[in-house]
Design a protein around this motif. Structure first.
Motif, PDB file in Angstrom:
ATOM      1  N   LYS A 202      40.307  41.992 -10.094  1.00 63.24           N
ATOM      2  CA  LYS A 202      39.555  40.770 -10.350  1.00 63.24           C
ATOM      3  C   LYS A 202      38.508  40.980 -11.429  1.00 63.24           C
ATOM      4  O   LYS A 202      38.119  40.036 -12.122  1.00 63.24           O
ATOM      5  N   GLU A 203      38.037  42.218 -11.590  1.00 62.91           N
ATOM      6  CA  GLU A 203      36.966  42.500 -12.538  1.00 62.91           C
ATOM      7  C   GLU A 203      37.485  42.862 -13.923  1.00 62.91           C
ATOM      8  O   GLU A 203      36.782  42.699 -14.911  1.00 62.91           O
ATOM      9  N   LEU A 204      38.722  43.353 -14.006  1.00 61.45           N
ATOM     10  CA  LEU A 204      39.280  43.772 -15.290  1.00 61.45           C
ATOM     11  C   LEU A 204      39.958  42.604 -15.992  1.00 61.45           C
ATOM     12  O   LEU A 204      40.473  41.681 -15.349  1.00 61.45           O
ATOM     13  N   GLU A 205      39.964  42.657 -17.315  1.00 64.04           N
ATOM     14  CA  GLU A 205      40.634  41.643 -18.120  1.00 64.04           C
ATOM     15  C   GLU A 205      41.890  42.225 -18.745  1.00 64.04           C
ATOM     16  O   GLU A 205      42.065  43.451 -18.805  1.00 64.04           O
ATOM     17  N   VAL A 206      42.753  41.328 -19.215  1.00 60.95           N
ATOM     18  CA  VAL A 206      44.006  41.750 -19.829  1.00 60.95           C
ATOM     19  C   VAL A 206      43.747  42.692 -21.003  1.00 60.95           C
ATOM     20  O   VAL A 206      44.486  43.662 -21.227  1.00 60.95           O
ATOM     21  N   SER A 207      42.687  42.435 -21.756  1.00 61.26           N
ATOM     22  CA  SER A 207      42.381  43.269 -22.922  1.00 61.26           C
ATOM     23  C   SER A 207      42.059  44.704 -22.547  1.00 61.26           C
ATOM     24  O   SER A 207      42.135  45.602 -23.392  1.00 61.26           O
ATOM     25  N   ASP A 208      41.705  44.959 -21.270  1.00 63.64           N
ATOM     26  CA  ASP A 208      41.376  46.312 -20.842  1.00 63.64           C
ATOM     27  C   ASP A 208      42.604  47.193 -20.661  1.00 63.64           C
ATOM     28  O   ASP A 208      42.493  48.422 -20.685  1.00 63.64           O
ATOM     29  N   VAL A 209      43.772  46.593 -20.439  1.00 70.99           N
ATOM     30  CA  VAL A 209      44.971  47.390 -20.152  1.00 70.99           C
ATOM     31  C   VAL A 209      46.100  47.132 -21.136  1.00 70.99           C
ATOM     32  O   VAL A 209      47.142  47.781 -21.058  1.00 70.99           O
ATOM     33  N   MET A 210      45.926  46.207 -22.063  1.00 68.96           N
ATOM     34  CA  MET A 210      47.027  45.841 -22.963  1.00 68.96           C
ATOM     35  C   MET A 210      47.355  46.989 -23.925  1.00 68.96           C
ATOM     36  O   MET A 210      46.553  47.893 -24.168  1.00 68.96           O
ATOM     37  N   VAL A 211      48.563  46.925 -24.462  1.00 68.90           N
ATOM     38  CA  VAL A 211      48.966  47.814 -25.545  1.00 68.90           C
ATOM     39  C   VAL A 211      48.498  47.172 -26.849  1.00 68.90           C
ATOM     40  O   VAL A 211      48.883  46.041 -27.165  1.00 68.90           O
ATOM     41  N   HIS A 212      47.659  47.884 -27.594  1.00 71.68           N
ATOM     42  CA  HIS A 212      47.096  47.303 -28.811  1.00 71.68           C
ATOM     43  C   HIS A 212      48.189  47.045 -29.851  1.00 71.68           C
ATOM     44  O   HIS A 212      49.222  47.720 -29.879  1.00 71.68           O
ATOM     45  N   ARG A 213      47.930  46.050 -30.714  1.00 73.98           N
ATOM     46  CA  ARG A 213      48.930  45.656 -31.705  1.00 73.98           C
ATOM     47  C   ARG A 213      49.331  46.816 -32.615  1.00 73.98           C
ATOM     48  O   ARG A 213      50.476  46.894 -33.082  1.00 73.98           O
ATOM     49  N   THR A 214      48.411  47.735 -32.879  1.00 71.63           N
ATOM     50  CA  THR A 214      48.740  48.865 -33.754  1.00 71.63           C
ATOM     51  C   THR A 214      49.743  49.811 -33.104  1.00 71.63           C
ATOM     52  O   THR A 214      50.371  50.626 -33.798  1.00 71.63           O
ATOM     53  N   LYS A 215      49.903  49.733 -31.772  1.00 72.85           N
ATOM     54  CA  LYS A 215      50.843  50.603 -31.075  1.00 72.85           C
ATOM     55  C   LYS A 215      52.074  49.856 -30.575  1.00 72.85           C
ATOM     56  O   LYS A 215      52.919  50.447 -29.904  1.00 72.85           O
ATOM     57  N   MET A 216      52.161  48.576 -30.900  1.00 72.27           N
ATOM     58  CA  MET A 216      53.313  47.793 -30.461  1.00 72.27           C
ATOM     59  C   MET A 216      54.556  48.156 -31.258  1.00 72.27           C
ATOM     60  O   MET A 216      54.483  48.419 -32.457  1.00 72.27           O
ATOM     61  N   MET A 217      55.688  48.169 -30.592  1.00 70.67           N
ATOM     62  CA  MET A 217      56.968  48.314 -31.273  1.00 70.67           C
ATOM     63  C   MET A 217      57.599  46.932 -31.356  1.00 70.67           C
ATOM     64  O   MET A 217      57.945  46.337 -30.332  1.00 70.67           O
ATOM     65  N   ALA A 218      57.704  46.411 -32.558  1.00 73.63           N
ATOM     66  CA  ALA A 218      58.232  45.062 -32.763  1.00 73.63           C
ATOM     67  C   ALA A 218      59.345  45.108 -33.794  1.00 73.63           C
ATOM     68  O   ALA A 218      59.438  46.028 -34.620  1.00 73.63           O
ATOM     69  N   PRO A 282      58.170  33.373 -26.898  1.00 71.88           N
ATOM     70  CA  PRO A 282      57.069  34.260 -26.510  1.00 71.88           C
ATOM     71  C   PRO A 282      56.086  33.541 -25.593  1.00 71.88           C
ATOM     72  O   PRO A 282      55.915  32.322 -25.662  1.00 71.88           O
ATOM     73  N   TRP A 283      55.442  34.304 -24.753  1.00 73.41           N
ATOM     74  CA  TRP A 283      54.426  33.775 -23.837  1.00 73.41           C
ATOM     75  C   TRP A 283      53.093  34.389 -24.253  1.00 73.41           C
ATOM     76  O   TRP A 283      52.919  35.596 -24.225  1.00 73.41           O
ATOM     77  N   PHE A 284      52.161  33.524 -24.633  1.00 68.72           N
ATOM     78  CA  PHE A 284      50.852  33.981 -25.102  1.00 68.72           C
ATOM     79  C   PHE A 284      49.812  33.756 -24.006  1.00 68.72           C
ATOM     80  O   PHE A 284      49.776  32.683 -23.391  1.00 68.72           O
ATOM     81  N   VAL A 285      48.976  34.762 -23.766  1.00 64.80           N
ATOM     82  CA  VAL A 285      47.914  34.652 -22.761  1.00 64.80           C
ATOM     83  C   VAL A 285      46.593  35.064 -23.392  1.00 64.80           C
ATOM     84  O   VAL A 285      46.565  35.940 -24.266  1.00 64.80           O
ATOM     85  N   PRO A 286      45.472  34.455 -22.998  1.00 68.61           N
ATOM     86  CA  PRO A 286      44.156  34.835 -23.558  1.00 68.61           C
ATOM     87  C   PRO A 286      43.767  36.247 -23.137  1.00 68.61           C
ATOM     88  O   PRO A 286      44.109  36.709 -22.045  1.00 68.61           O
ATOM     89  N   ASP A 287      43.033  36.926 -24.005  1.00 66.28           N
ATOM     90  CA  ASP A 287      42.622  38.299 -23.709  1.00 66.28           C
ATOM     91  C   ASP A 287      41.578  38.373 -22.596  1.00 66.28           C
ATOM     92  O   ASP A 287      41.339  39.438 -22.038  1.00 66.28           O
ATOM     93  N   ILE A 309      46.386  37.168 -26.968  1.00 68.12           N
ATOM     94  CA  ILE A 309      45.730  36.609 -28.146  1.00 68.12           C
ATOM     95  C   ILE A 309      44.229  36.527 -27.906  1.00 68.12           C
ATOM     96  O   ILE A 309      43.769  36.448 -26.760  1.00 68.12           O
ATOM     97  N   ASP A 310      43.460  36.539 -29.012  1.00 65.81           N
ATOM     98  CA  ASP A 310      42.008  36.408 -28.902  1.00 65.81           C
ATOM     99  C   ASP A 310      41.610  34.951 -29.022  1.00 65.81           C
ATOM    100  O   ASP A 310      42.459  34.050 -29.038  1.00 65.81           O
ATOM    101  N   GLU A 311      40.310  34.699 -29.137  1.00 66.95           N
ATOM    102  CA  GLU A 311      39.823  33.320 -29.170  1.00 66.95           C
ATOM    103  C   GLU A 311      40.236  32.576 -30.430  1.00 66.95           C
ATOM    104  O   GLU A 311      40.191  31.335 -30.476  1.00 66.95           O
ATOM    105  N   TYR A 312      40.657  33.313 -31.463  1.00 66.10           N
ATOM    106  CA  TYR A 312      41.103  32.674 -32.704  1.00 66.10           C
ATOM    107  C   TYR A 312      42.616  32.495 -32.754  1.00 66.10           C
ATOM    108  O   TYR A 312      43.158  32.028 -33.758  1.00 66.10           O
ATOM    109  N   GLY A 313      43.317  32.875 -31.686  1.00 65.34           N
ATOM    110  CA  GLY A 313      44.759  32.741 -31.650  1.00 65.34           C
ATOM    111  C   GLY A 313      45.510  33.885 -32.283  1.00 65.34           C
ATOM    112  O   GLY A 313      46.736  33.836 -32.390  1.00 65.34           O
TER     113      GLY A 313
END
Length: 443
Positions: A202-218, A282-287, A309-313
């Motif tokens: 409940k205390e952690l946000e998605v941004s705390d555990v996500m794989v950063h874009r620089t490490k994404m395999m796309a 794709p499914w986008f969720v706020p950070d 995604i961040d507040e700027y999309g």
């Protein structure tokens, strides 16, 4: 005083001491009894457990009734003992009565019953609950009046106890119980970490555990189908995001099973595939989404993958159901996972760690308690505390640890050495260990 009256008084004193022991032991047992245990027994049909739960729910009235009964019998026993000893020893009986009653009350009416009750609080509480319920019912009106007087007096001193709110939340109480059980040996470290991870969702946000874009395999959707199939088969991941035009313009997600089914229908001919027909939107969720909410969303949508995604999309990274589950059960590895060594203990007690290692993972692995409120990775923590981008070989001391920057690439700290100090504290200092070394000679 006749002999008959004397023995009746002695017998009455004995009965009153027994009642005093009952009130003292009941108070200790009912205040120490486990509400969770009583709830489980109540669900199984135990009527006495239901009585105990009802008594504990009105804890202030329960304690007031027991204290009232205890004081009544103690004062009456002392008065009778004084009367008896005055008739036997004269004026010196007051001194003897004080000494004798103090010893009897202390040993047999306080220490003994409370020690017995605290050793078996649940069993003791179940045994005395029917009688205590009657006592609370009889003394209820008096206790209500006493409560009103006490609240009024406390209000005169600026203390308001009308809210009746608990000091600790349910999560904090559970966390404290888990830590206490771990300290006492009731829970192993792994078990404590799993329960703690569940409470942290409940205390952690998605941004705390996500794989950063620089490490994404796309994958590039503009590539040929043959190249996309080749890269997808080389990838250790089942779900791969697709982008078009620009690397941050994600248009879909390619699932390996969908790709294999399409290949089977096309008799293995990759050039006959239409990738856009195979991919899913794709499914986008706020950070800022909490992990608890995201876990519920994954379960509701029966999905395992989302772009963050961040507040700027702008796309910041991706999060999977596995990332959230790993916060509870620890690292989940399979035969296709590529292990990236990020934490290496050293013989001198220090740890060499990659800057991208998260603070939570480091704390779990080392049983440390570095704060993770202001930063997610260990490199981010050093930058936050230093208020600068450190140079190589620079040393920082804070939170009871010494951090040495071993390697830096551009503006990123990629490797550090962390040494726990003997004295813990939050004093921050900075010093230059050695003059900057030439690049060829740096670690």
């Amino acid at each position: 005083m006749s002999d008959t009256q004397l023995w009746i008084s002695v017998a009455a004193i004995f009965v009153l001491l027994v009642l005093s022991a009952f009130f003292s032991g009941s108070e200790t047992a009912l205040t120490a009894a486990s509400r969770a245990r009583m709830l489980q027994l109540e669900k199984s049909g135990n009527r006495r457990a239901r009585v105990v739960s009802t008594l504990i729910a009105a804890r202030e009235r329960l304690i007031g009734a027991l204290l009232l009964g205890n004081n009544l019998v103690n004062i009456l026993a002392s008065a009778l003992a004084t009367n008896v000893l005055l008739n036997v020893f004269g004026d010196a009986g007051v001194v003897y009565a004080t000494l004798v009653m103090t010893m009897l009350v202390l040993i047999f009416s306080e220490v003994l019953p409370k020690t017995w009750a605290i050793s078996r609080p649940d069993r003791f509480a179940l045994a005395v609950s029917p009688i205590v319920r009657i006592v609370v019912g009889v003394f209820g009106p008096v206790v209500v009046a006493v409560e009103a007087i006490v609240r009024f007096i406390l209000r005169l001193f600026g203390v308001d106890v009308t809210d009746g709110q608990a000091v600790l939340s349910a999560h904090e109480e559970l966390r404290g119980t888990v830590d206490l059980q771990h300290m006492e040996g009731g829970l192993f470290k792994d078990e404590r970490d799993r329960i703690g991870g569940l409470l942290d969702l409940k205390e952690l946000e998605v941004s705390d555990v996500m794989v950063h874009r620089t490490k994404m395999m796309a994958l590039n959707a503009d590539d040929t189908a043959e190249k996309i199939v080749e890269e997808a088969l080389k990838s250790p991941f089942t779900r791969l995001p697709l982008w078009r035009g620009q690397s941050d313009n994600f248009i879909g997600v390619l699932h390996a099973k969908d790709l294999l089914r399409a290949l089977a229908k096309a008799d293995g001919k990759a050039d006959a595939l239409e990738i856009e027909e195979i991919m899913t939107p794709p499914w986008f969720v706020p950070d800022t989404t909490s992990l608890q909410d995201q876990l519920n969303a994954f379960l509701k949508r029966k999905a395992h993958f989302a772009l963050v995604i961040d507040e700027y999309g702008e796309v910041m990274g991706l999060v999977t159901l596995e990332d959230i589950l790993e916060e509870i059960v620890g690292e989940i590895a399979d035969e296709h996972d590529v292990e990236v060594p990020g934490l290496r203990p050293q013989p001198d007690g220090s740890v060499i760690v990659d800057g991208s290692v998260t603070i939570r993972d480091l704390n779990r692995a080392t049983d440390w308690s570095l704060p993770d409120e202001e930063a997610t990775t260990i490199a981010g923590l050093v930058i936050h505390e230093a208020r600068m981008i450190p140079e190589e070989r620079q040393v920082f001391t804070f939170y009871g640890f010494r951090f040495t920057v071993l390697r830096r690439e551009k503006n990123r700290i990629t490797r550090l050495r962390i040494m726990p100090l003997s004295e813990t504290g939050k004093v921050f200092s900075i010093r230059q260990a050695t003059p900057p070394m030439p690049k060829a000679a740096t670690i």
